[in-house]
Design a protein around this motif. Structure first.
Motif, PDB file in Angstrom:
ATOM      1  N   PHE A  20       0.855  -1.152  -0.139  1.00  0.00           N
ATOM      2  CA  PHE A  20       0.104   0.117   0.062  1.00  0.00           C
ATOM      3  C   PHE A  20       0.862   1.451   0.115  1.00  0.00           C
ATOM      4  O   PHE A  20       0.744   2.044  -0.725  1.00  0.00           O
ATOM      5  CB  PHE A  20      -1.191   0.077   1.344  1.00  0.00           C
ATOM      6  N   TRP A  21       1.637   1.237   0.975  1.00  0.00           N
ATOM      7  CA  TRP A  21       2.629   2.402   1.019  1.00  0.00           C
ATOM      8  C   TRP A  21       3.729   2.720  -0.134  1.00  0.00           C
ATOM      9  O   TRP A  21       3.882   3.726  -0.537  1.00  0.00           O
ATOM     10  CB  TRP A  21       3.521   2.563   2.463  1.00  0.00           C
ATOM     11  N   ALA A  22       4.207   1.608  -0.693  1.00  0.00           N
ATOM     12  CA  ALA A  22       5.109   1.595  -2.120  1.00  0.00           C
ATOM     13  C   ALA A  22       4.238   2.027  -3.040  1.00  0.00           C
ATOM     14  O   ALA A  22       4.686   2.767  -3.730  1.00  0.00           O
ATOM     15  CB  ALA A  22       5.506   0.203  -2.171  1.00  0.00           C
ATOM     16  N   ALA A  23       2.792   1.620  -3.257  1.00  0.00           N
ATOM     17  CA  ALA A  23       2.163   2.302  -4.424  1.00  0.00           C
ATOM     18  C   ALA A  23       1.874   3.816  -4.060  1.00  0.00           C
ATOM     19  O   ALA A  23       2.067   4.426  -5.006  1.00  0.00           O
ATOM     20  CB  ALA A  23       0.728   1.564  -4.520  1.00  0.00           C
ATOM     21  N   LEU A  24       1.597   4.222  -2.828  1.00  0.00           N
ATOM     22  CA  LEU A  24       1.631   5.363  -2.798  1.00  0.00           C
ATOM     23  C   LEU A  24       2.570   6.529  -3.071  1.00  0.00           C
ATOM     24  O   LEU A  24       2.437   7.665  -3.670  1.00  0.00           O
ATOM     25  CB  LEU A  24       1.242   6.105  -1.366  1.00  0.00           C
TER      26      LEU A  24
END
Length: 140
Positions: A20-24
């Motif tokens: 999730f954080w990597a995609a953001l």
């Protein structure tokens, strides 16, 4: 950009939420998808809250939704947020069917309404953390 404003908490990135954080960071809003019960899932977790199947698939969201609920903070949630008041804490129903808690970025906090359309925007907080915030949808 390497540190958040003084005193601001940062999210904890764990094994379940790392995608999730990597995609953001790449300006993409992702949620999990359960192939067993065909439902989107948010917040990031290991098991589907609906059918308890293991979750492994991530899918990109449109980033569009409607305001389910909100509050206008006119007093800061601590000194680190004093410069931001008034600010809007918003509960967004994404078009994909999941609900997300975030902030609504607007210059007119008194115009915010339940049911209003919103769109995601991304705020880089550190080199590693980008937050998904929302703003009134351009066509709203």
């Amino acid at each position: 950009m390497s540190a958040p404003p003084a005193g601001r908490p940062l999210p904890v990135v764990d094994a379940d939420s790392a995608p999730f954080w990597a995609a953001l960071r790449d300006r993409r809003l992702m949620v999990q998808w359960c192939g067993t019960c065909d439902r989107h899932v948010f917040y990031p977790r290991a098991l589907c809250p609906h059918c308890h199947a293991e979750l492994a698939e991530w899918v990109e969201c449109s980033g569009s939704g409607t305001i389910h609920s909100y509050t206008v903070a006119r007093r800061p949630a601590g000194p680190a947020f004093a410069a931001d008041v008034p600010y809007v804490v918003v509960l967004v129903d994404l078009d994909e069917g999941v609900r997300m808690l975030s902030n609504l970025v607007t210059d007119d906090v008194d115009s915010v309404r339940i049911g209003a359309r919103v769109a995601v925007r991304f705020e880089d907080v550190t080199d590693e953390i980008t937050l998904p915030l929302f703003e009134p949808a351009p066509d709203a």
